[in-house]
Enzyme design. Structure first.
Site, PDB file in Angstrom:
ATOM      1  CB  CYS A   2      69.978  13.835 109.747  1.00  0.00           C
ATOM      2  SG  CYS A   2      69.457  12.346 110.578  1.00  0.00           S
ATOM      3  CE  LYS A 455      50.895  14.997  98.398  1.00  0.00           C
ATOM      4  NZ  LYS A 455      52.000  14.668  97.542  1.00  0.00           N
ATOM      5  CE  LYS A 570      60.395  17.865  99.700  1.00  0.00           C
ATOM      6  NZ  LYS A 570      59.078  17.577  99.104  1.00  0.00           N
TER       7      LYS A 570
HETATM    8  C1  F6R Z   1      54.573  12.415  99.425  1.00  0.00           C
HETATM    9  C2  F6R Z   1      56.010  12.479  99.220  1.00  0.00           C
HETATM   10  C3  F6R Z   1      56.783  11.213  99.249  1.00  0.00           C
HETATM   11  C4  F6R Z   1      57.920  11.252  98.208  1.00  0.00           C
HETATM   12  C5  F6R Z   1      58.804  10.007  98.350  1.00  0.00           C
HETATM   13  C6  F6R Z   1      59.900   9.967  97.296  1.00  0.00           C
HETATM   14  O1  F6R Z   1      53.997  13.676  99.353  1.00  0.00           O
HETATM   15  O2  F6R Z   1      56.579  13.537  99.077  1.00  0.00           O
HETATM   16  O3  F6R Z   1      55.962  10.094  99.065  1.00  0.00           O
HETATM   17  O4  F6R Z   1      57.357  11.336  96.937  1.00  0.00           O
HETATM   18  O5  F6R Z   1      59.385   9.975  99.619  1.00  0.00           O
HETATM   19  O6  F6R Z   1      60.770  11.050  97.423  1.00  0.00           O
HETATM   20  P1  F6R Z   1      61.732  11.486  96.241  1.00  0.00           P
HETATM   21  O7  F6R Z   1      60.875  11.960  95.128  1.00  0.00           O
HETATM   22  O8  F6R Z   1      62.594  12.557  96.810  1.00  0.00           O
HETATM   23  O9  F6R Z   1      62.498  10.260  95.839  1.00  0.00           O
END
Ligand code: F6R
Length: 575
Positions: A2, A455, A570
């Protein structure tokens, strides 16, 4: 997940809030809403689906100078207009990120009949209930800390009160500082068009925001906050001329890796040799970064290195010696499971080191030591530049002294790799029509396969699996059909022959094989042979860039929503 944006100031609030939300779209959401004050009345508009649905319904020319907006990624209750934020109950209108775990108890306590299914609506009702008793919103906000269980970042407006309020616990919130205008936001990109100065709210803090004054409180007392400055060029968070953020961020890697390298030049990095064991923890790609460096770490440090998925580690029985180090890796610095794992490591009394991109994020602040990568804002949901910068920084930690010159060669190799974009895009044309793609490799090559496969599947929706090459014939080889694409990575000299044999096995069963290697391999094992002519310690970074470009172009061929793949967010701030 969110997103929250709030504005109070000299300019019209609606366009500022909507453009802020637009800049947070990358976080993933399924409905959006806005509340604005007009002639002392609070008006609310909410829509399901894309933000543009909301933009079409709201008149941006309205003379409102105070507004809060939200993009919601459903947790409690389906995506719908009624469940979308802002929620208004009585005098209180709010937007909320996080989860109020005791919302059912709170609802029962005040006997509230909810219209929708969200914890956030109950939160609004509960705050309204307290406000009726206290008649002082700051007193109410102070009380909430001891009442609410769970995580929250809240933006709030009150009937007949021309102020913007906010508070937080375990969910990020910043206050943007402008000239005759101030902002609240869950993430820095929301405010960058207007200001690069901001406060980071700490857990338990709450604030009253006016157009030319901001007061932050903790436990009823005003606190002095440090002003943070966003250090990157604002255009680094924009798409510029690229079709997608993912492609832009793949290209950003040259600069991002250079920045990461340069910012630690001459800096004494933590000495990992003093530990008798290391655990690396992360989620998704961040976990795969750990997998990619495991062998290097064990070889160089001569200690056992475990790599753990954060959502498992946090609930696992672990016994760690006092000389153990837990390294947590996170781009956002807000991933709930990674944060919980870090807190667990702290309670176990071991040293913690965070490798993080977002400055001032929760993980960065909770770890004993933090090393920032310098990837800049990453907006595509699928990580690219943060992944390779994390990998670089982790490799620098063990190879720094002996290999510095070699690391600087990295930038040249990145450029050479990026120049192969057109070739790799044509390769994507031979893959995109298939329903399954397999990746094969052993040890570190297998770790790279895991990231390449993730990916590909997340952006193209092709089913894909990464396999430790020798394991395939114990079951999964039954899925290989005539034409099934198999991408093999062979960069480990010691075991190259073994993986070559496994590639022959799938080729004999009709697979279409793409081999990425820096070794001499028989020509006939590969339908497509990609030779990477380097032997450097940073080789995984280069291989991953190849895989990122392939994933991107396969997704492009399939017409996918590359920057915002379905169902994904994200920054995953819930369990
Ligand atoms: C895949 C991706 C996710 C993040 C995961 C951890 O492309 O982006 O698998 O790597 O959600 O996120 P962070 O690094 O923000 O803890």
């Amino acid at each position: 997940m969110c997103g929250i944006v709030g504005y109070i100031g000299k300019n019209r609030a609606i366009p500022v809030v909507l453009s802020g939300l637009k800049n947070l779209e990358y976080r993933g959401y399924d409905s959006a809403g806005i509340a604005y004050v007009l002639n002392n009345k609070i008006k609310i508009k909410k829509e399901k689906g894309k933000l543009d649905n909301l933009v079409d319904k709201v008149n941006s020319d309205i003379d409102s100078f105070l507004a809060i907006g939200h993009t919601r990624w459903a947790t409690h209750g389906e995506p719908s207009v009624v469940n979308a934020h802002p929620h208004c109950v009585g005098s209180i209108t709010l937007v909320h990120n996080g989860i109020i775990e005791n919302y059912d108890e709170l609802r029962e306590e005040i006997d509230y009949q909810a219209v929708g299914e969200t914890d956030s609506e109950v939160l609004a009702a509960y705050i309204d209930y307290l406000y009726k008793q206290e008649k002082d919103i700051l007193k109410v906000l102070n009380k909430l800390k001891s009442i609410l269980k769970g995580s929250y970042a809240i933006g709030l407006i009150v009937n007949n009160d021309d102020s913007l309020y906010c508070l937080r616990k375990d969910s990020p919130l910043i206050i943007g500082l402008g000239n005759g205008e101030n902002f609240i936001a869950s993430d820095v990109p929301a405010i960058l068009e207007y200001t690069n100065k901001y406060y980071i709210l700490d857990n338990g803090e709450y604030a009253k925001v006016l157009k030319d004054d901001v007061k932050v409180y903790l436990d009823g007392k005003e606190v002095k906050k440090k002003v943070n400055t966003f250090e990157f060029d604002i255009t680094s968070a924009q798409k510029n001329n690229y079709k997608h953020f993912m492609l832009k961020e793949i290209h950003d890697q040259r600069e991002a890796l250079y920045n990461t390298l340069k910012s630690y030049e001459g800096v004494v990095l933590p000495d990992l040799r003093k530990y008798d064991g290391i655990t690396i923890v992360g989620c998704g790609s961040a976990y795969y970064v750990g997998m990619c460096v495991k062998d290097d770490y064990e070889k160089v440090l001569n200690v056992k290195v475990d790599v753990e998925i954060a959502s498992e580690f946090r609930y696992k029985r672990v016994i760690l010696s006092k000389k153990h180090l837990v390294i947590v890796i996170s781009q956002s610095g807000e991933t709930a499971d990674t944060l919980a794992s870090l807190m667990k490591a702290k309670t176990l009394g071991v040293d913690t080191l965070a490798i993080v991109n977002v400055v001032g994020s929760s993980i960065a602040r909770e770890a004993k030591e933090v090393l920032y990568i310098k990837a800049g804002v990453e907006k595509a949901v699928a990580t690219t530049k943060a992944f390779t910068c994390q990998l670089l920084l982790l490799l620098m930690l063990v190879y720094n002294k002996n290999n510095y010159q070699k690391f600087t060669d990295l930038i040249k190799d990145v450029e050479i790799t990026l120049a192969k974009e057109e070739y790799l895009s044509s390769l994507a044309k031979s893959i995109y029509k298939y329903n399954d793609v397999f990746f094969l490799g052993r040890l570190r090559d297998y770790a790279m396969c895991l990231e390449g496969s993730l990916k590909l599947k997340e952006v193209s929706y092709i089913h894909s699996e990464a396999y430790a090459a020798g394991e395939l014939k114990h079951g999964t080889i039954s899925l290989i059909e005539e034409g099934t694409p198999v991408i093999a990575i062979i960069t480990d000299k010691e075991i190259a022959d073994k993986t070559v044999s496994n590639v022959k096995e799938v080729k004999a069963r009709g697979a279409y094989t793409i081999v990425i290697t820096n070794q001499v391999v028989p020509n006939d094992i590969a339908d497509v042979l990609i030779n990477i002519d380097i032997e450097a310690v940073y080789l995984p970074i280069i291989v991953i860039i190849y895989l990122q470009i392939i994933a991107y172009y396969v997704a492009l061929e399939r017409g996918c929503d590359i920057d915002k793949p379905r169902n994904l967010a994200k920054s995953v701030t819930v369990e």
